[in-house]
Design an enzyme around this catalytic site. Structure first.
Site, mmCIF file in Angstrom:
data_model
loop_
_atom_site.group_PDB
_atom_site.id
_atom_site.type_symbol
_atom_site.label_atom_id
_atom_site.label_comp_id
_atom_site.label_asym_id
_atom_site.label_seq_id
_atom_site.Cartn_x
_atom_site.Cartn_y
_atom_site.Cartn_z
ATOM 1 N N ARG A 234 -2.716 -2.095 -5.337
ATOM 2 C CA ARG A 234 -3.537 -1.113 -4.639
ATOM 3 C C ARG A 234 -4.623 -1.847 -3.871
ATOM 4 O O ARG A 234 -5.222 -2.802 -4.384
ATOM 5 C CB ARG A 234 -4.176 -0.125 -5.627
ATOM 6 C CG ARG A 234 -3.191 0.783 -6.350
ATOM 7 C CD ARG A 234 -2.504 1.771 -5.422
ATOM 8 N NE ARG A 234 -1.559 2.638 -6.110
ATOM 9 C CZ ARG A 234 -0.263 2.372 -6.244
ATOM 10 N NH1 ARG A 234 0.235 1.248 -5.771
ATOM 11 N NH2 ARG A 234 0.532 3.234 -6.865
ATOM 12 N N GLU A 263 -3.586 5.092 4.225
ATOM 13 C CA GLU A 263 -2.135 5.158 4.398
ATOM 14 C C GLU A 263 -1.732 6.591 4.694
ATOM 15 O O GLU A 263 -2.341 7.521 4.183
ATOM 16 C CB GLU A 263 -1.428 4.668 3.130
ATOM 17 C CG GLU A 263 -1.699 3.211 2.792
ATOM 18 C CD GLU A 263 -0.971 2.758 1.529
ATOM 19 O OE1 GLU A 263 -0.102 3.516 1.025
ATOM 20 O OE2 GLU A 263 -1.260 1.662 1.039
ATOM 21 N N HIS A 283 3.901 -0.228 2.415
ATOM 22 C CA HIS A 283 3.870 0.290 1.048
ATOM 23 C C HIS A 283 5.265 0.698 0.576
ATOM 24 O O HIS A 283 5.525 1.861 0.237
ATOM 25 C CB HIS A 283 2.906 1.469 0.918
ATOM 26 C CG HIS A 283 2.427 1.659 -0.502
ATOM 27 N ND1 HIS A 283 1.275 2.316 -0.825
ATOM 28 C CD2 HIS A 283 2.968 1.258 -1.689
ATOM 29 C CE1 HIS A 283 1.117 2.336 -2.148
ATOM 30 N NE2 HIS A 283 2.134 1.697 -2.689
#
Length: 310
Positions: A234, A263, A283
């Site tokens: 993260r 994001e 991601h």
């Protein structure tokens, strides 16, 4: 018939997950990014349950004001910071969590490590432009891999690295350090030594209050100019703006990132995408067919159990 909504499925990937569409007692609809989905508010207003894809969707007052019929939130994997649990409790919304797998994230981490050190991606891109052998990469054998956090993903990455003859050292909680010692891995005498001696540092902690911003600018500037920082966990684990400032100073010399402060990233001019010393991926650490099968089978079973009265 309960209506189950899966928000922020950027690829509509869940349309292909058989476990979600075999029970005719439920209507399951997946939505793309909510800010780009024209029918999002209409469908959310009718939703009886949500299945969330990891922490993509923020469940707060603003979101819940759009879901007056919501009874259940089924999280893929572990419940995390994206859900306001107290608010859900006040509104009588049940929140459940499911199972996952560390394999996909660990494999992506290893891919980013090898690709970055070997300078694989720029080599391929330059070849497409008519150039030959423009990069001078290196091997991982003999280098020291530093792992921050030693849970399931960190342990898998350590196994991969050992098979490539890397030295492994671990930093993190007392539990993580003790387990590393028991397995014969290196635990440096100090945090400073860990950052100074690692050729690659990869982050594998959960983002909680205790770990948020835990990787500081001071930590990063202790890394070697030749070192690589990898973050598939993260972005909030790293102090705000610390990484770009450290990269500007040349310590570390390179970063490989699968996670970002905001994001999804739609802007091709996003600062990290413009850096020659950063390799970015969107991601995708957990975005694989096998991983989704595990996540969504578990999450949907929780939905079935809830509406059957469990």
């Amino acid at each position: 018939m309960p209506l189950v909504i899966i928000p922020d499925d950027y690829q509509y990937a869940t349309k292909q997950i058989q476990a979600l569409h075999q029970n005719s007692d439920f209507e399951v609809i997946c939505l793309a990014a909510l800010d780009r989905e024209p029918k999002a508010e209409e469908l959310l207003s009718k939703a009886d349950a949500l299945i969330l894809i990891r922490e993509r969707t923020l469940i707060d007052e603003k979101f819940l004001s759009k879901t007056p019929n919501l009874k259940l939130i089924s999280q893929t994997g572990k419940v995390a910071y994206n859900i306001d649990l107290e608010l859900c409790k006040q509104r009588g919304i049940t929140v459940v969590e499911g199972a996952g797998s560390p394999v996909a994230a660990a494999e992506l981490t290893w891919l980013l490590i090898q690709s970055s050190i070997r300078r694989f991606t720029p080599s391929v891109e330059m070849m497409k432009k008519g150039h030959w052998q423009t990069e001078f990469g290196d091997t991982v054998a003999g280098k020291t891999l530093g792992i921050v956090g030693y849970g399931k993903i960190g342990q898998l990455v350590a196994k991969y690295a050992q098979s490539f003859d890397m030295k492994i050292q671990v930093w993190g909680s007392t539990r993580a350090q003790e387990q590393a010692r028991q397995e014969g891995l290196i635990v440096p005498n100090s945090r400073e030594e860990f950052f100074q001696t690692s050729d690659v540092i990869t982050l594998h902690q959960r983002l909680v209050k205790e770990t948020a911003g835990g990787i500081t600018f001071a930590d990063l500037t202790k890394m070697k100019p030749t070192a690589l920082l990898v973050n598939t966990a993260r972005s909030g684990l790293v102090e705000t703006d610390a990484l770009e400032k450290a990269l500007d100073l040349g310590t570390p010399g390179f970063a490989a990132l699968d996670v970002f402060d905001i994001e999804p990233i739609w802007d091709s001019n996003y600062s990290l995408l413009k850096r020659d010393n950063v390799l970015c991926s969107p991601h995708i650490g957990y975005v694989t067919k096998s991983c989704y099968d595990i996540y969504f089978e578990s999450a949907f079973k929780n939905v079935e159990r809830y509406f059957s009265g469990d």
